[in-house]
Design an enzyme around this catalytic site. Structure first.
Site, PDB file in Angstrom:
ATOM      1  N   LYS A   1      41.794  18.568  15.900  1.00 54.86           N
ATOM      2  CA  LYS A   1      41.321  17.261  15.446  1.00 54.86           C
ATOM      3  C   LYS A   1      42.493  16.273  15.342  1.00 54.86           C
ATOM      4  CE  LYS A   1      41.030  18.279  10.425  1.00 54.86           C
ATOM      5  NZ  LYS A   1      42.138  17.507  10.021  1.00 54.86           N
TER       6      LYS A   1
ATOM      7  N   ASP B   1      42.893  23.164   8.508  1.00 57.41           N
ATOM      8  CA  ASP B   1      44.315  22.838   8.734  1.00 57.41           C
ATOM      9  C   ASP B   1      45.307  23.748   8.006  1.00 57.41           C
ATOM     10  OD1 ASP B   1      42.988  20.818  10.023  1.00 57.41           O
ATOM     11  OD2 ASP B   1      43.777  19.188   8.805  1.00 57.41           O
TER      12      ASP B   1
ATOM     13  N   CYS C   1      42.444  16.081   4.057  1.00 54.64           N
ATOM     14  CA  CYS C   1      41.566  16.580   5.126  1.00 54.64           C
ATOM     15  C   CYS C   1      40.356  17.346   4.606  1.00 54.64           C
ATOM     16  CB  CYS C   1      42.372  17.403   6.117  1.00 54.64           C
ATOM     17  SG  CYS C   1      43.502  16.358   7.067  1.00 54.64           S
TER      18      CYS C   1
HETATM   19  N1  TIU Z   1      45.333  18.314   6.725  1.00 55.91           N
HETATM   20  C1  TIU Z   1      45.676  17.284   5.938  1.00 55.91           C
HETATM   21  O1  TIU Z   1      45.303  17.211   4.776  1.00 55.91           O
HETATM   22  N2  TIU Z   1      46.547  16.318   6.483  1.00 55.91           N
HETATM   23  C2  TIU Z   1      47.413  15.581   5.747  1.00 55.91           C
HETATM   24  O2  TIU Z   1      48.116  14.726   6.279  1.00 55.91           O
HETATM   25  N3  TIU Z   1      47.461  15.840   4.395  1.00 55.91           N
HETATM   26  C3  TIU Z   1      48.301  15.296   3.482  1.00 55.91           C
HETATM   27  O3  TIU Z   1      48.122  15.545   2.295  1.00 55.91           O
HETATM   28  N4  TIU Z   1      49.292  14.527   3.882  1.00 55.91           N
END
Ligand code: TIU
Length: 226
Positions: A129, A24, A162
């Site tokens: 995802k 991500d 994530c």
């Molecule tokens: N990719 C991921 O970690 N999504 C989140 O929403 N992370 C947060 O720390 N909010």
């Protein structure tokens, strides 16, 4: 076999059975005006992990290691967003609302894109995802099994959300997990430290933790070995 120094113990990995997972590394998390910002976070805290990720990405490509990118995001009609996921971001803008980088956390919008520094090469799989863990409702496990992968080098953001969700999913599926701590980042530095500690505690309950430069050196050494 390549030996990687790590906490709590070094691991031996075969590069042909290893994949680099970049979790991500999207504008929605790393740049102002995206999802991370909408949740009330200081997105500047994530910037420091880009350069170590870039160095590791280059070394992985040179070593012929499979590189897989993931992106968290949703369909344009939001039919794959749980109501509870929407409820939990009610403090600011919500998933699907318009922002400076397009609709927040929606596939195809500018904010959903991976940051330029870590753009995928043609042929590198990009896994979209809907959840936090990269194995949930995706074909990631199928891609890895078909490629004969046993070992995962897991980088990205955020460490305790994530990245940790994916590490736990991977561990339960039998993958050997290596996390370079400086190639991950969090909006909460204390959570970053705790998340890494939770991975390597108890003999490496979910995996082992190392540094990006350690992995780069291991990959380079292995590539130049006769
Ligand atoms: N990719 C991921 O970690 N999504 C989140 O929403 N992370 C947060 O720390 N909010």
């Amino acid at each position: 076999m390549t030996t990687v120094d790590a906490d709590p113990a070094a691991v031996d990995i075969e590069l042909s059975r290893t994949a680099l997972l970049l979790i991500d590394m999207q504008r929605d998390f790393l740049e102002p005006g995206g999802f991370g910002d909408a949740l009330g976070n200081d997105v500047g805290l994530l910037a420091d992990c880009i350069a170590p990720c870039q160095a590791l990405l280059e070394a992985a490509r040179e070593a012929g290691v499979l590189v897989i990118h993931t992106r968290e995001g949703h369909r344009t009609d939001l039919s794959d967003v749980h109501g509870t996921k929407q409820e939990r971001c009610a403090m600011g803008k919500r998933i699907g609302d318009a922002g400076p980088m397009g609709r927040i956390l929606v596939r195809g919008e500018p904010g959903h894109a991976l940051v330029d520094a870590l753009a995928p090469l043609p042929g590198e799989p990009v896994v979209d995802k809907p959840g936090k863990g990269a194995f949930f409702a995706t074909d990631l496990d199928l891609l890895l099994r078909r490629a004969g992968i046993d070992n995962l080098l897991v980088c990205g953001v955020t460490t305790e959300v994530c990245v940790s969700s994916t590490v736990r999913e991977a561990s339960d599926r039998g993958y050997r997990v290596v996390v370079p701590g400086d190639c991950c980042a969090s909006y909460f530095p204390a959570f970053h430290d705790a998340a890494l500690a939770m991975i390597s505690a108890q003999g490496g309950i979910f995996g082992v933790v190392t540094e990006g430069a350690t992995l780069v050196a291991a990959l380079r050494h292995s590539t130049s070995a006769p």
